[in-house]
Each structure stands twice: as structure tokens, then as C-alpha cells.
Design an enzyme around this catalytic site. Structure first.
Site, PDB file in Angstrom:
ATOM      1  N   ASP A  13      30.569  22.188 -45.461  1.00 47.95           N
ATOM      2  CA  ASP A  13      30.279  23.143 -46.525  1.00 47.95           C
ATOM      3  C   ASP A  13      31.487  23.140 -47.472  1.00 47.95           C
ATOM      4  O   ASP A  13      32.391  22.296 -47.351  1.00 47.95           O
ATOM      5  CB  ASP A  13      29.938  24.537 -45.971  1.00 47.95           C
ATOM      6  CG  ASP A  13      31.121  25.208 -45.279  1.00 47.95           C
ATOM      7  OD1 ASP A  13      32.209  24.587 -45.166  1.00 47.95           O
ATOM      8  OD2 ASP A  13      30.964  26.373 -44.842  1.00 47.95           O
ATOM      9  N   CYS A  70      33.559  23.010 -41.338  1.00 45.77           N
ATOM     10  CA  CYS A  70      33.405  24.217 -42.162  1.00 45.77           C
ATOM     11  C   CYS A  70      34.744  24.955 -42.090  1.00 45.77           C
ATOM     12  O   CYS A  70      35.763  24.355 -41.748  1.00 45.77           O
ATOM     13  CB  CYS A  70      32.212  25.067 -41.727  1.00 45.77           C
ATOM     14  SG  CYS A  70      32.282  25.749 -40.056  1.00 45.77           S
ATOM     15  N   THR A  72      35.790  27.316 -40.039  1.00 40.97           N
ATOM     16  CA  THR A  72      36.253  27.440 -38.649  1.00 40.97           C
ATOM     17  C   THR A  72      35.710  26.350 -37.732  1.00 40.97           C
ATOM     18  O   THR A  72      36.231  26.168 -36.632  1.00 40.97           O
ATOM     19  CB  THR A  72      35.772  28.774 -38.048  1.00 40.97           C
ATOM     20  OG1 THR A  72      34.331  28.796 -38.119  1.00 40.97           O
ATOM     21  CG2 THR A  72      36.331  29.965 -38.810  1.00 40.97           C
ATOM     22  N   HIS A 103      33.251  14.436 -20.654  1.00 43.21           N
ATOM     23  CA  HIS A 103      32.564  15.300 -19.685  1.00 43.21           C
ATOM     24  C   HIS A 103      31.228  15.838 -20.198  1.00 43.21           C
ATOM     25  O   HIS A 103      30.277  15.947 -19.430  1.00 43.21           O
ATOM     26  CB  HIS A 103      33.448  16.503 -19.321  1.00 43.21           C
ATOM     27  CG  HIS A 103      34.642  16.149 -18.489  1.00 43.21           C
ATOM     28  ND1 HIS A 103      35.332  17.077 -17.742  1.00 43.21           N
ATOM     29  CD2 HIS A 103      35.271  14.964 -18.267  1.00 43.21           C
ATOM     30  CE1 HIS A 103      36.337  16.483 -17.110  1.00 43.21           C
ATOM     31  NE2 HIS A 103      36.322  15.208 -17.419  1.00 43.21           N
ATOM     32  N   HIS A 138      29.226  14.130 -14.016  1.00 48.65           N
ATOM     33  CA  HIS A 138      28.955  14.864 -15.253  1.00 48.65           C
ATOM     34  C   HIS A 138      27.520  14.673 -15.736  1.00 48.65           C
ATOM     35  O   HIS A 138      27.009  15.497 -16.493  1.00 48.65           O
ATOM     36  CB  HIS A 138      29.920  14.423 -16.354  1.00 48.65           C
ATOM     37  CG  HIS A 138      31.351  14.625 -15.988  1.00 48.65           C
ATOM     38  ND1 HIS A 138      31.892  15.879 -15.792  1.00 48.65           N
ATOM     39  CD2 HIS A 138      32.341  13.736 -15.739  1.00 48.65           C
ATOM     40  CE1 HIS A 138      33.163  15.749 -15.461  1.00 48.65           C
ATOM     41  NE2 HIS A 138      33.457  14.464 -15.410  1.00 48.65           N
TER      42      HIS A 138
HETATM   43  C1  RB5 Z   1      32.540  30.106 -45.255  1.00 53.01           C
HETATM   44  O1  RB5 Z   1      33.246  31.146 -45.828  1.00 53.01           O
HETATM   45  C2  RB5 Z   1      32.688  30.165 -43.729  1.00 53.01           C
HETATM   46  O2  RB5 Z   1      32.050  31.289 -43.232  1.00 53.01           O
HETATM   47  C3  RB5 Z   1      32.131  28.909 -43.075  1.00 53.01           C
HETATM   48  O3  RB5 Z   1      32.743  27.793 -43.620  1.00 53.01           O
HETATM   49  C4  RB5 Z   1      32.339  28.786 -41.574  1.00 53.01           C
HETATM   50  O4  RB5 Z   1      33.656  29.042 -41.215  1.00 53.01           O
HETATM   51  C5  RB5 Z   1      31.379  29.470 -40.722  1.00 53.01           C
HETATM   52  O5  RB5 Z   1      31.419  29.403 -39.494  1.00 53.01           O
END
Ligand code: RB5
Length: 150
Positions: A13, A70, A72, A103, A138
Site C-alpha cells: 500500500d 504495508c 506494519t 517450519h 512439520h
Molecule cells: C496505513 O496507514 C496502515 O494502516 C497500513 O499500511 C498497515 O500498517 C495496516 O496494517
């Protein structure tokens, strides 16, 4: 007959855009065929749309593995795991990257641009790619996990 290069489908994203571009260059430099599925611009967009593209490409066999970025890595992993046949994992260290491939037979690696820097992300990707599924004890565990899909 020449060996086919490994194909990895990638997407991000807006929040994972810069790291994804850097990792695509890193993968290409290693001779890996990268199928980039967007986003193509840094405007705000919804990570599930891009997780779905990569997840479906992997399940269809158009790519051997997927890489999603993304902010996180968490949203991407949650969304990708909704597609049957996907085993996505978000990691931020090399040990987990290796282990989730050997695994858990992870087929979609997820990273967070707001969590890891480019250097560490490259190491994580390299660790992931250097490992392979061990099977053995596994195998049954992965099968039990996939059976949860119903
Ligand atoms: C975007 O602001 C953020 O929410 C997205 O990139 C991601 O981290 C979601 O899990």
C-alpha cells in the site's frame, strides 16, 4: 534446458511503497523475477486490495512466493491469510524469517516499512529465501493448520 528463475509477486500500500520498491530492486539484483502488483502511486489506498492480488497470484501458481509491505505488515498478513492456500507471516527479524519458511512453509512474507529499515528488510528477505520447507515433523502440523481453513 535452462532453469526458470524464481518468481516473486510483490505489492504494497502507500505506507509500504518505498520499502517495496527497494526490495524489488534487491530481488531483481539477485536474478529473481519480480511481478510487481502495485500500488503504482503513493496515494492512500487499502492494503487488502493488494494483499489479495499477491495471495491469488501465489495460490494460482503464477508466483512461487509473495512479498507484501504495508506500514506494519500486519494488515497485509491478516488479509493475505484469508485466501485459501496462503500461509502469510509478518516478521521483523531474520531468525523468524528463516523459521517461518522452514517450519511453517510460509509462502507470503510480510514486512512493515514503519517497523524495519531497508538494510534489515533486505537481510530478512535473504534469510527467508535461503531457507526451504523442512517437511518431516512439520508437514503434519502445516496440514493441520491448512485443515482449519475448512
Ligand atoms: C496505513 O496507514 C496502515 O494502516 C497500513 O499500511 C498497515 O500498517 C495496516 O496494517
Amino acid at each position: 534446458m535452462s532453469e526458470q528463475p524464481l518468481t516473486i509477486a510483490t505489492a504494497s500500500d502507500h505506507a509500504g511503497f518505498d520499502l517495496r520498491i527497494a526490495l524489488e530492486a534487491h530481488l531483481s539484483a539477485k536474478g529473481i523475477r519480480v511481478v510487481s502488483m502495485g500500488t503504482d502511486v503513493k496515494e492512500r489506498c487499502d492494503y487488502p486490495d493488494y494483499a489479495e492480488k499477491v495471495a491469488r497470484a501465489v495460490v494460482a501458481g503464477d508466483a512461487a512466493l509473495g512479498l507484501l509491505v504495508c506500514g506494519t505488515g500486519v494488515g497485509m498478513s491478516m488479509a493475505a491469510n484469508k485466501v485459501h492456500g496462503v500461509r502469510a507471516a509478518v516478521v521483523s527479524d531474520s531468525f523468524s524469517a528463516r523459521a517461518t519458511r522452514s517450519h511453517n512453509d510460509c509462502n507470503v512474507l510480510c514486512l512493515g516499512e514503519r517497523v524495519v529499515g531497508v538494510g534489515l528488510a533486505q537481510e530478512i528477505v535473504d534469510a527467508f529465501l535461503s531457507a526451504s520447507f523442512e517437511g518431516g515433523r512439520h508437514q503434519g502440523r502445516v496440514q493441520k493448520m491448512m485443515d482449519l481453513e475448512g
